[in-house]
Design an enzyme around this catalytic site. Sequence first.
Site, PDB file in Angstrom:
ATOM      1  CB  SER A  96      -1.130   3.298  -3.907  1.00 11.27           C
ATOM      2  OG  SER A  96      -0.839   2.326  -4.885  1.00 11.27           O
ATOM      3  CB  ALA A 112      -0.942   0.003   1.197  1.00  6.98           C
ATOM      4  N   GLY A 113       2.006   1.226   0.587  1.00  8.02           N
ATOM      5  CA  GLY A 113       2.846   2.422   0.647  1.00  8.02           C
ATOM      6  C   GLY A 113       3.165   3.003  -0.715  1.00  8.02           C
ATOM      7  CD  GLN A 137       0.464  -7.036   0.690  1.00  5.15           C
ATOM      8  OE1 GLN A 137      -0.439  -6.939   1.519  1.00  5.15           O
ATOM      9  NE2 GLN A 137       1.733  -6.953   1.018  1.00  5.15           N
ATOM     10  CG  ASN A 138      -0.956  -1.603  -3.670  1.00  3.12           C
ATOM     11  OD1 ASN A 138      -1.063  -1.896  -2.490  1.00  3.12           O
ATOM     12  ND2 ASN A 138       0.059  -0.902  -4.135  1.00  3.12           N
ATOM     13  CB  ILE A 139      -7.513  -3.546  -5.044  1.00  2.21           C
ATOM     14  CG1 ILE A 139      -7.911  -2.319  -4.210  1.00  2.21           C
ATOM     15  CG2 ILE A 139      -7.347  -4.781  -4.168  1.00  2.21           C
ATOM     16  CD1 ILE A 139      -9.286  -2.417  -3.590  1.00  2.21           C
ATOM     17  CG  ASP A 140      -3.670   1.079  -6.562  1.00  2.00           C
ATOM     18  OD1 ASP A 140      -2.992   0.524  -7.452  1.00  2.00           O
ATOM     19  OD2 ASP A 140      -3.188   1.452  -5.479  1.00  2.00           O
ATOM     20  N   PRO A 178      -5.188   5.833   0.574  1.00  2.00           N
ATOM     21  CG  PRO A 178      -7.083   5.618   1.930  1.00  2.00           C
ATOM     22  CD  PRO A 178      -6.637   6.040   0.553  1.00  2.00           C
ATOM     23  CG  HIS A 221      -5.186  -8.690  -1.574  1.00  2.00           C
ATOM     24  ND1 HIS A 221      -5.379  -9.789  -0.761  1.00  2.00           N
ATOM     25  CD2 HIS A 221      -4.098  -8.061  -1.084  1.00  2.00           C
ATOM     26  CE1 HIS A 221      -4.447  -9.805   0.182  1.00  2.00           C
ATOM     27  NE2 HIS A 221      -3.656  -8.784   0.009  1.00  2.00           N
TER      28      HIS A 221
END
Length: 134
Positions: free
Chosen positions: A14, A11-12, A93-96, A20, A113
Amino acid sequence: RARQVIVMLGAGASVSAGIPDFRSPGTGLYSQLESYGLPFPEAVFDLTFFADNPRPFYRLAKELWPGNHAPTPAHHFISLLAARGILRRCYTQNIDSLESAAGVPPELTVAAHGNFDAAHAWSASRLGGSLRRR
């Protein structure tokens, strides 16, 4: 000189795009979801909850929808590795889908994910029956 690189992304990568992370107190996604009126933050990603009340998920998906956020320097760096032929795989791990937006080829990306690139609609009948809370 590296000839093969594997990237593991969290996540970091993004956060500087305005997305967030999940768990930072006060600023993380789970803290922000308090305004959604969920029974617990993870409910926004729970299929059983979605079957009963899809509105919170759709609200979040609208906020995270591709095109609302630009790839960060980290995403562009990964794309550069791919362009130079040394990126073996990008595990995220990001979904973006910001890796895709930066130009990282889908065959080099493993979205742990899932992400918006692979998302698809579920019919109401498919969510019915066994997924509904009794």
